[in-house]
Design an enzyme around this catalytic site. Structure first.
Site, PDB file in Angstrom:
ATOM      1  N   TYR A  94     -14.085  18.578  -2.959  1.00  0.00           N
ATOM      2  CA  TYR A  94     -13.852  18.116  -1.953  1.00  0.00           C
ATOM      3  C   TYR A  94     -15.011  16.939  -1.468  1.00  0.00           C
ATOM      4  O   TYR A  94     -16.324  17.595  -1.538  1.00  0.00           O
ATOM      5  CB  TYR A  94     -13.537  19.155  -0.943  1.00  0.00           C
ATOM      6  CG  TYR A  94     -12.416  19.285  -0.466  1.00  0.00           C
ATOM      7  CD1 TYR A  94     -11.565  18.343   0.161  1.00  0.00           C
ATOM      8  CD2 TYR A  94     -11.586  20.552  -0.619  1.00  0.00           C
ATOM      9  CE1 TYR A  94     -10.093  18.499   0.509  1.00  0.00           C
ATOM     10  CE2 TYR A  94     -10.411  20.722  -0.077  1.00  0.00           C
ATOM     11  CZ  TYR A  94      -9.533  19.760   0.169  1.00  0.00           C
ATOM     12  OH  TYR A  94      -8.257  19.779   0.599  1.00  0.00           O
ATOM     13  N   GLU A 125     -14.751  14.744   1.660  1.00  0.00           N
ATOM     14  CA  GLU A 125     -14.203  14.018   2.804  1.00  0.00           C
ATOM     15  C   GLU A 125     -15.429  13.246   3.492  1.00  0.00           C
ATOM     16  O   GLU A 125     -16.546  13.544   3.372  1.00  0.00           O
ATOM     17  CB  GLU A 125     -13.617  14.787   3.731  1.00  0.00           C
ATOM     18  CG  GLU A 125     -12.363  15.539   3.449  1.00  0.00           C
ATOM     19  CD  GLU A 125     -11.554  16.326   4.309  1.00  0.00           C
ATOM     20  OE1 GLU A 125     -12.082  16.627   5.532  1.00  0.00           O
ATOM     21  OE2 GLU A 125     -10.561  16.984   4.005  1.00  0.00           O
ATOM     22  N   ASP A 133      -0.776  -8.286  -0.744  1.00  0.00           N
ATOM     23  CA  ASP A 133      -0.556  -7.431  -1.627  1.00  0.00           C
ATOM     24  C   ASP A 133      -0.149  -7.594  -3.076  1.00  0.00           C
ATOM     25  O   ASP A 133       0.664  -7.975  -3.347  1.00  0.00           O
ATOM     26  CB  ASP A 133       0.662  -6.395  -1.123  1.00  0.00           C
ATOM     27  CG  ASP A 133       1.010  -5.098  -2.039  1.00  0.00           C
ATOM     28  OD1 ASP A 133       0.545  -5.288  -3.048  1.00  0.00           O
ATOM     29  OD2 ASP A 133       1.686  -4.519  -1.429  1.00  0.00           O
ATOM     30  N   THR A 166      -2.390  -1.852  -5.972  1.00  0.00           N
ATOM     31  CA  THR A 166      -2.335  -0.645  -6.777  1.00  0.00           C
ATOM     32  C   THR A 166      -3.333  -0.671  -7.949  1.00  0.00           C
ATOM     33  O   THR A 166      -3.687  -2.013  -8.415  1.00  0.00           O
ATOM     34  CB  THR A 166      -1.259  -0.023  -7.227  1.00  0.00           C
ATOM     35  OG1 THR A 166      -0.490  -1.179  -8.170  1.00  0.00           O
ATOM     36  CG2 THR A 166      -0.011   0.337  -6.288  1.00  0.00           C
ATOM     37  N   LYS A 221      -0.815  -0.886 -12.158  1.00  0.00           N
ATOM     38  CA  LYS A 221       0.303  -1.795 -12.722  1.00  0.00           C
ATOM     39  C   LYS A 221      -0.390  -2.519 -13.782  1.00  0.00           C
ATOM     40  O   LYS A 221      -0.815  -2.100 -14.845  1.00  0.00           O
ATOM     41  CB  LYS A 221       0.959  -2.436 -11.802  1.00  0.00           C
ATOM     42  CG  LYS A 221       1.705  -1.476 -10.790  1.00  0.00           C
ATOM     43  CD  LYS A 221       2.527  -2.288  -9.792  1.00  0.00           C
ATOM     44  CE  LYS A 221       3.376  -1.467  -8.770  1.00  0.00           C
ATOM     45  NZ  LYS A 221       2.833  -0.866  -7.657  1.00  0.00           N
ATOM     46  N   ARG A 276      -3.263   5.865 -11.420  1.00  0.00           N
ATOM     47  CA  ARG A 276      -2.286   5.620 -10.477  1.00  0.00           C
ATOM     48  C   ARG A 276      -2.937   5.626  -9.074  1.00  0.00           C
ATOM     49  O   ARG A 276      -3.573   6.643  -9.010  1.00  0.00           O
ATOM     50  CB  ARG A 276      -1.269   7.035 -10.736  1.00  0.00           C
ATOM     51  CG  ARG A 276       0.008   6.521  -9.695  1.00  0.00           C
ATOM     52  CD  ARG A 276       1.106   7.537 -10.191  1.00  0.00           C
ATOM     53  NE  ARG A 276       1.605   6.974 -11.307  1.00  0.00           N
ATOM     54  CZ  ARG A 276       2.567   5.902 -11.542  1.00  0.00           C
ATOM     55  NH1 ARG A 276       3.266   5.481 -10.392  1.00  0.00           N
ATOM     56  NH2 ARG A 276       2.964   5.476 -12.621  1.00  0.00           N
TER      57      ARG A 276
HETATM   58  N1  DSN Z   1       7.602   0.897  -7.326  1.00  0.00           N
HETATM   59  C1  DSN Z   1       6.870  -0.242  -7.631  1.00  0.00           C
HETATM   60  C2  DSN Z   1       7.552  -1.259  -8.248  1.00  0.00           C
HETATM   61  O1  DSN Z   1       8.461  -0.796  -9.322  1.00  0.00           O
HETATM   62  O2  DSN Z   1       7.400  -2.414  -8.132  1.00  0.00           O
HETATM   63  C3  DSN Z   1       6.440  -0.905  -6.284  1.00  0.00           C
HETATM   64  O3  DSN Z   1       5.730   0.041  -5.296  1.00  0.00           O
END
Ligand code: DSN
Length: 416
Positions: free
Chosen positions: A52, A54, A197, A223, A226, A232
């Site tokens: 932990y 925080e 984003d 994110t 990707k 993740r």
């Molecule tokens: N689920 C993602 C996508 O497939 O683009 C977006 O969060």
């Protein structure tokens, strides 16, 4: 006592082994998915999950944080270096959490968000009515033209009427470059903060293969799993000190409790990979492979939205076909090609059916597929769709593609 999963919980172990086989033998073409590095998985599977922490580095609410402080500091510094910015918060558990934290930092309930329509390629958290972001705030949207391109004059017209507090740019299914400069001018003219984003294209941005939203965007979210190929998770970046302070408070204690230190370590390791010279080669391949895919599909008579791609994804429009995106998704799945159905400009079907499929190049590029292999795959996609009811052909193509896939092994084991 044995600590190993295989002996302690064979059911879960067994399903993980089956998933390993699926990932190794199918062609993963969901545009938002990728294969992360074994080193990232090692960090994520480590004892850091026990801790932990925080708070933020050197300002924690728990003892024993001396080593996780160093790890979070590494992740922050590497993120800032990668994107060329002053502040980074590496704690968001996901991209949605990152976007939610920015809104809660900078907006009051019922303030206005203007983002890209979900059915035009935006994301749920850009103000879709089914998302908390479309319920807690007044949300408005802009979209793409029937040709699949954003018309910035129209975005400006809408922004002038709506006068949003935040203008959100970014997408889940847009295959072209965003004009961040123009978007920042639109935002400035109406007194809005510009949030970019870049979840889908961040891995291309850090390689210089897609424009960096800095210095135009006030805040950037992404994110990390990707095109970045990390663990993740989510990430928030800015050059504005006042926003950075508010965002830190909004992430913790505003929205989250204990940070996931094993994932933050994974982010640090992933960012290290993104900083290597070899990363540029990967990002170039992702783009070239997507372009090859689009070109072959168009040569085979398929309609690609906007007639091509500048990034990692191709949006195939099936509006002129008798079958739907759902039918195509299913048929391609039967042939060992994993994609997702997707709405397209001028959509006439429901979001559960749609008239398109979104196809991405990041995961196959990660396992070493080059243009030559993408030509083969694109032709197989067209072969399946040309004869969509032919399930025997799908079985045959599945076995041919399995042969191709196993020539490019990605993982030798599932658990790190
Ligand atoms: N689920 C993602 C996508 O497939 O683009 C977006 O969060």
């Amino acid at each position: 006592m044995s600590y190993f999963l295989e002996e302690n919980d064979f059911e879960v172990f067994n399903y993980i082994q089956q998933e390993l086989d699926r990932q190794n033998t199918h062609l993963e073409m969901i545009a938002s998915e990728n294969f992360t590095f074994p080193s990232v998985m090692e960090a994520m599977g480590s004892i850091l999950t026990n801790k932990y922490a925080e708070g933020y580095p050197y300002k924690r609410y728990y003892g024993g944080c001396e080593f996780v402080d160093k790890i979070e500091e590494l992740a922050i510094n590497r993120a800032k270096k990668l994107f060329g910015c002053e502040f980074a918060n590496v704690q968001p558990h996901s991209g949605s959490q990152a976007n939610g934290a920015v809104y809660s930092a900078l907006l009051k309930p019922y303030d206005k968000i203007l983002g890209m329509d979900l059915s035009h390629g935006g994301h749920l958290t850009h103000g879709a009515k089914v998302s908390i972001t479309g319920q807690m705030y007044q949300s408005f949207s802009y979209g793409v033209e029937l040709d699949g391109w954003i018309n910035y004059d129209k975005v400006e017209e809408i922004a002038k009427v709506v006068k949003p507090n935040i203008l959100v740019c970014g997408f889940s299914a847009y295959s072209r470059v965003l004009d961040f400069k123009r978007l920042s001018e639109i935002a400035k003219n109406v007194g809005a903060i510009l949030m970019a984003d870049i979840a889908h294209v961040a891995g291309l941005v850090v390689a210089g293969e897609y424009p960096n939203p800095f210095p135009y965007a006030d805040i950037v979210t992404t994110t990390t799993h990707k095109t970045l190929r990390g663990p993740r998770g989510g990430l928030i970046l800015t050059n504005n000190e006042e926003y950075a302070k508010k965002i830190d408070k909004a992430v913790f204690p505003g929205m989250q409790g204990g940070p996931l230190m094993h994932v933050i370590a994974g982010k640090a390791v992933g960012f290290m990979e993104n900083l290597k010279p070899t990363w540029k080669e990967y990002a170039k391949a992702v783009k070239l492979n997507a372009k090859t895919l689009a070109e072959v599909l168009m040569q085979r008579g398929y309609k690609v939205v906007s007639d091509g791609t500048d990034n990692h994804l191709v949006l195939l429009s099936l509006l002129d076909k008798e079958f739907s995106g759902k039918d195509a998704d299913l048929a391609l799945g039967n042939a060992g090609i994993t994609v997702n159905k997707n709405a397209v400009p001028g959509e006439i079907r429901s979001p559960f059916v749609t008239s398109g499929v979104r196809i991405g190049s990041p995961a196959l590029s990660a396992r070493g597929f080059k243009e030559k292999e993408f030509v083969i795959v694109a032709n197989k996609i067209a072969d399946v769709l040309d004869d969509i009811k032919n399930t025997q052909k799908q079985v045959l193509i599945k076995s041919e593609l399995k042969e191709l896939a196993i020539k490019f092994p990605i993982y030798t084991k599932a658990i790190f």
